[in-house]
Scaffold this active site. Structure first.
Site: not given
Length: 346
Positions: A89, A102, A109, A113, A116, A328
């Protein structure tokens, strides 16, 4: 075959010469890749037809826009399908004066976290240099407008893919012409990587995702924080500023009732006292998997007031693209893959 996107002018010149072509073809190739955004060698009409046909299948390294979502504020989230079928993305964020991209640095990932979406889908692989550079060219092409700023805040942890990220920064700067001072690399903090990054003396901005004012809270949000305690991270950040002379940004996602109390602001101010830094507060952008809440504007401003009173440079960033899941913390590999597998197209 190594894709040509991401290679410098000298490297492209060497490549055309290896193909038995004169050196000046390297400059032509460079222009068609980075200015005319060619997607195949067959499109480069200044090349001899016979040579073009011979190299028709040689990869430039461009992705395919598989799907895009447009938010009411004009932000666009792209699902880009890579050569091996993986999907990443990328987000284009337009304002009157700027077009920011971005970019992602990994497929998924590994940091996991808690707040996220990307980390919820796990990690698949690092992105190659050409796959990072392609994201910027794709957004530039689609908007028909020059990209001015780049933030490595998409999917992935950039400092777990440092070599390719720095290679992409070089290409974005030297080949596409985006100033390094307009590029931000965001990291949650990886042991030993920040001091090594300082050795490169880049002019880009380093942004460290802090998200907590003490070790206890940080470990609740970021699983890797236990192996890289906050005092060590801050010490490395201070050394980075000393080595590079560049101001460092600290990102802090505000989670209502969790890390947004006045006492947390006090702790943060104490942590960053005497630091050449800037705090970027980001009110939480909701995801389905967790029950964190976005703080009210009053709570955000109370947090800001504490920092300002203690002479800490601070600003608040209300993320763009919220209604397209492009804000974000909302990018995710699993949702991207589901979109492809379910046949969702542009």
């Amino acid at each position: 075959m190594t894709p040509l996107l991401g290679l410098s002018l000298p490297e492209l010149t060497a490549w055309v010469q290896q193909q038995g072509q004169p050196a000046y073809r390297g400059k032509q190739l460079h222009k068609w890749i980075y200015e005319k955004t060619a997607r195949s060698l067959g499109e480069i009409t200044v090349f001899p037809k016979q040579w073009r046909e011979k190299l028709a299948e040689y990869p430039l390294g461009r992705s395919t826009i598989y799907h895009k979502s447009v938010a009411t504020d004009g932000t666009i989230k792209y699902l880009l399908k890579l050569a091996d079928g993986q999907v990443i993305e990328t987000v284009g964020i337009p304002t009157e004066k700027r077009l920011t991209v971005c970019v992602s640095s990994q497929v998924g990932c590994p940091m996991a976290c808690d707040f996220c979406a990307t980390g919820k889908g796990g990690f698949i692989r690092n992105l190659a240099t050409h796959e990072i550079v392609d994201q910027v060219l794709t957004v530039q092409e689609d908007f028909q407008r020059r990209v001015s700023n780049i933030v490595f805040m998409g999917m992935g942890e950039p400092l777990l893919n440092t070599e390719n990220v720095l290679s992409a920064v070089r290409s974005l700067n030297q080949d596409i012409g985006i100033g390094q001072r307009s590029i931000t690399i965001s990291t949650v903090g990886i042991r030993d990587r920040i001091p090594k990054l300082a050795q490169h003396h880049g002019q880009f901005t380093l942004a460290v995702s802090l998200h907590a004012s003490n070790q206890h809270l940080r470990e609740k949000l970021i699983p890797s924080a236990g192996g890289y305690p906050l005092p060590e991270l801050i010490a490395d950040c201070r050394e980075y500023v000393k080595q590079t002379g560049r101001r460092l940004t600290f990102e802090y996602i505000l989670l209502s009732g969790f890390n947004d109390e006045p006492e947390h602001a006090e702790q943060l101010a104490q942590l960053l006292r005497g630091f050449q830094s800037h705090v970027n507060l980001i009110p939480y952008n909701p995801i389905q998997e967790v029950d964190f809440k976005r703080p009210t504007r009053q709570r955000v401003q109370s947090f800001v007031k504490v920092l300002e009173e203690r002479k800490i440079a601070v600003s608040v960033r209300y993320s763009r693209g919220l209604d397209a899941d492009a804000a974000c913390g909302q990018l995710r590999a699993s949702k991207a893959m589901n979109s492809v597998n379910n046949g969702v197209g542009a």
